[in-house]
Design an enzyme around this catalytic site. Sequence first.
Site, PDB file in Angstrom:
ATOM      1  N   GLU A 225      31.249  43.966  34.896  1.00 49.88           N
ATOM      2  CA  GLU A 225      30.296  43.066  35.528  1.00 49.88           C
ATOM      3  C   GLU A 225      29.060  43.841  35.964  1.00 49.88           C
ATOM      4  O   GLU A 225      29.136  44.989  36.390  1.00 49.88           O
ATOM      5  CB  GLU A 225      30.909  42.281  36.699  1.00 49.88           C
ATOM      6  CG  GLU A 225      30.070  41.083  37.148  1.00 49.88           C
ATOM      7  CD  GLU A 225      29.769  40.097  36.017  1.00 49.88           C
ATOM      8  OE1 GLU A 225      28.767  40.322  35.294  1.00 49.88           O
ATOM      9  OE2 GLU A 225      30.500  39.110  35.851  1.00 49.88           O
ATOM     10  N   ASP A 300      30.546  35.232  33.292  1.00 48.87           N
ATOM     11  CA  ASP A 300      29.785  34.116  33.863  1.00 48.87           C
ATOM     12  C   ASP A 300      29.537  33.022  32.822  1.00 48.87           C
ATOM     13  O   ASP A 300      28.565  32.284  32.895  1.00 48.87           O
ATOM     14  CB  ASP A 300      28.469  34.607  34.470  1.00 48.87           C
ATOM     15  CG  ASP A 300      27.604  35.359  33.476  1.00 48.87           C
ATOM     16  OD1 ASP A 300      28.082  35.646  32.363  1.00 48.87           O
ATOM     17  OD2 ASP A 300      26.449  35.675  33.821  1.00 48.87           O
TER      18      ASP A 300
END
Length: 341
Positions: A225, A300
């Site tokens: 991430e 996401d």
Amino acid sequence: MRHFIAAALIAGGSIAGTAPASAASPLPCDSYAAGGTPCVAAHSTTRALYSSYTGSLYQVRRSSDNANRNIGVLAPGGPANAAAQDSFCAGTTCVITVLYDQSGHGNNLAYQGPGGAGGQDVPAVANREALTTSGAKVYSLSINPKNSYWHDGSASGVPKGSAPEGMYMVTSGTHVNHGCCFDYGNSETDRRADGAGAMDAIYFGTSCWFGGCSGTGPWVQADLEYGLYPGGSSAWNPKQRAFPDKYVTAMLKNNGTTRFALKGSDAQAGSLTTLWDGALPRGYNPMKKQGAIVLGSGGDCCAHNTNLSQGTFYEGAMVSGYPSDATDNAVQANIVAAGYR
């Protein structure tokens, strides 16, 4: 939308069986268990990942009547029964809606779209690529933009927080792009970019996230991430190398606090190459994993948007604990012995 899978499985037929005790020839999850790092999720459209597995591998849905069919194995620990798919899908088109978890933890992956995991994507076409493994015809999961799969495994054994974990997948170096992000591994349960360390997934593709890359890839990197990491920082790792092979083994393991490793190899021959084995990037100590599983997209994606990546998935597993190098090598040896062609 977190409880959709039970209904989907009931509609499609029997739920995949749990993994029984291993037989004489260890398959990847047998080797992980023997090494003290058992699989908590195991997925494949091509073969069993336990030597005595007899359950379903994946589910297909045909367009002619929206009926579902579970595709199992030809024999315990064997390759997929592609003939069952061919018969069911004859004269129409089929898509892959669910990849069943062979580990017994129930971490089944469903497509990220209406009727699946919720979201904006659609399931992948079921017969884009036929190949052989163990001498039998099988099909891959061929992911293109707008295809991806997901499951919230936070309550079903997937490591969270700073707990150590490892994972591998067999993919292809000939079906890639730079879109974000062809991942397999640990991701956010809310499908949002929740911060550094919220993900711990293998990335494979041609994206050079931080710039300065050498060559054009495709590369095995870590999606932690807020970045695809080729090594222990945003700087290019000189030990990185491309894997343009037809079949590629990609591995990632992360102890959650200080260390992670990336490995890759031709999945048809040879040993693993260690691309990185060292410190986590600054800001990722400790990890903050959430325990969802993503396949074919970034963390996401795709509750409110669509996947941009493409790649091929043949098999993969996630384990609890930090696998030894000997275990990694045993898994690679079995992949080569499977004879992807």
